[in-house]
Design a protein around this motif. Structure first.
Motif: not given
Length: 512
Positions: A14-20, A222-232, A355-361
């Motif tokens: 598996a290719l894991l995200g950097a947040a791990l 960005d926690l790699h939890s979904g396409p719209f991650d923008d957490f505070i 993320r800009d494109l994911s949210r925009g679309v």
């Protein structure tokens, strides 16, 4: 172990995200009731003061609108509990969610499915409409057989799920009362800056409504939890049970929704995350109207443009997002978008990262026609695309190779990069379960001290293009890399297939 077996083992990894790598645990905040006493004690935040010297007026005004949410669901056997994660079924955090929810507290008894016991879980929420409209996290109510809301005064009310959205991890509930309920107002999360004071409300561990104080630690996480991650990111202590509770500014307005924590021990260590109110308010408004949300869909796999990639494709500076793969039959394919295009704007919005494109679309209604600006092989183009509808079961699209005969020469080493390449032979196709028409240069070995390793190339990867030109064999790949080096480029752009995904990797010559 044969070289092919080794390649297969690397390929299926598996290719894991950097947040791990950042932290060992990322936890949702909705615990089961029998986990309450397992909480670790969190030291209070010191040195926090409100402008007036006390947060008491804010707490007094907002606390009546904060509710406890109790959900009842059928218990699953420990080896099948996978839906407790707000990060979705393919998140690198899933193993930690399962471990957390399965091993803490009393295990579920081994009973037949039809006799499986029910379990209760706790979360938080807040009232945004005096008619009983309540906002919480989707993972608080996901899969619930029944939902109960407890008001601040102790009143218990059955709740109806009005709408929910897993991608944004938000849900809207409704309770009926004979009188108007206290509410909180939405605030403007876009005005938040690191260092601003915030208050986190909720019901940690089932103890009752609690408030903690802290500051905004960072924006845009960005926690790699979904396409719209923008957490505070906040340092106000939040724990299990705080999920869905409001994060407020010192004026009492809601600027976020408490959602997750990073933690090595199940308790708060001062690293919490909240969904911004500006994002949440739009989603909640749609859920209140229709119960679900239709997202726009392009059908592309994208990745950031790094400085090395920008250099390799002729851009003066990193900008936009790089298209790594286009799904067959998708709106992007129908519009003529190609692998290797760099999308720099969509619908008049500058695109700086994926993320800009994911949210925009996603924000565009399906069927709407919009304009994309792309950079393709040294030229700027405008492409009109009709945005499709994003279905959860839409496949990414398979990659097909060309139909020619593969080269028989193997073992070529790409200069300076530290790559050992071989052809995709029939034996390799069979051992790695590849399509019969799969061609390219198979990475047999990677020198750990060379640039390719540092750039993330792994044994088992298949190089299918070099500098946006398709390659069918190890020899073609090697020749293209040699040509790129001779041309004076600082890096070479490789299109790499790994498993079912494609991605561009820029490998610098200078570090070879």
């Amino acid at each position: 172990m044969s070289p092919i077996q080794t390649l297969r083992r690397h390929r299926v990894a598996a290719l894991l995200g950097a947040a791990l790598i950042v932290s060992p645990f990322a936890l949702p905040l909705a615990p089961r009731l029998n986990d309450v006493l397992a909480a670790t004690v969190t030291p209070p935040v010191t040195g926090m003061t409100a402008p007036s010297g006390s947060f008491a007026p804010v707490v007094a005004a907002d606390k009546p609108a904060v509710v406890t949410i109790t959900t009842v669901m059928k218990a699953q056997q420990p080896d099948t509990m996978s839906d407790a994660s707000p990060f979705g079924g393919t998140s690198p955090f899933d193993d930690y969610f399962r471990h957390f929810f399965d091993d803490q507290g009393q295990p579920a008894p081994k009973t037949p499915p039809e006799q499986a016991p029910r379990t209760e879980a706790l979360g938080s929420g807040f009232i945004v409409g005096d008619d009983g409209t309540i906002v919480t996290n989707n993972h608080v109510v996901d899969g619930a057989q029944s939902i109960k809301v407890t008001l601040d005064d102790g009143t218990e009310l059955p709740a109806k799920l009005i709408g929910h959205d897993a991608k944004n991890d938000l849900a809207v509930l409704k309770v009926k009362t004979g009188k108007p309920l206290p509410t909180v107002k939405w605030g403007d999360s876009d005005k938040l800056m690191p260092g601003d004071q915030v208050l986190a409300f909720g019901n940690p561990f089932g103890l009752g409504t609690t408030v903690t104080a802290g500051i905004v630690s960072a924006r845009g996480r960005d926690l790699h939890s979904g396409p719209f991650d923008d957490f505070i990111q906040i340092d106000a202590p939040i724990n299990r049970g705080n999920s869905g509770g409001p994060l407020t500014a010192v004026n009492g307005n809601v600027v976020g929704i408490n959602t997750a924590i990073f933690s090595p021990n199940g308790g708060s260590v001062g690293v919490g995350f909240a969904i911004p109110s500006d994002q949440a308010q739009k989603v909640v408004a749609k859920l209140m109207k229709g119960g679900s949300i239709q997202y726009g869909y392009l059908g592309v796999q994208i990745q950031p443009v790094t400085p090395d990639m920008a250099s390799a494709i002729g851009l003066d500076h990193p900008a936009g997002v790089l298209v790594a793969q286009v799904s067959d039959g998708s709106p992007a394919a129908n519009a003529g978008i190609e692998t290797g295009d760099v999308i720099t704007s969509f619908a008049g919005l500058d695109i700086k990262d994926p993320r800009d494109l994911s949210r925009g679309v996603a924000d565009v209604a399906p069927g709407t026609r919009e304009t994309l600006n792309v950079w393709r092989k040294g030229q700027s183009l405008q492409i009109s695309v009709e945005v499709g509808r994003n279905e959860d079961d839409m496949a990414t699209g398979s990659v097909t190779g060309d139909q020619g005969q593969p080269s028989t020469e193997q073992g070529l080493r790409a200069p300076a990069l530290g790559l050992g390449l071989m052809d995709v032979t029939p034996d390799a196709r069979q051992a790695m379960n590849l399509a019969g028409n799969q061609h390219g240069a198979l990475v047999e070995r990677v020198d750990p001290n060379k640039a390719a390793s540092a750039s993330g190339i792994q044994p088992g990867d298949i190089i299918v293009a070099v500098d946006q030109h398709p390659v069918r064999s190890a020899r073609q790949a090697n020749q293209a890399i040699v040509q790129a080096a001779k041309s004076g480029k600082k890096s070479v752009l490789l299109l790499v297939e790994r498993g079912d995904a494609q991605m561009f990797v820029a490998v610098p010559f200078a570090s070879g």
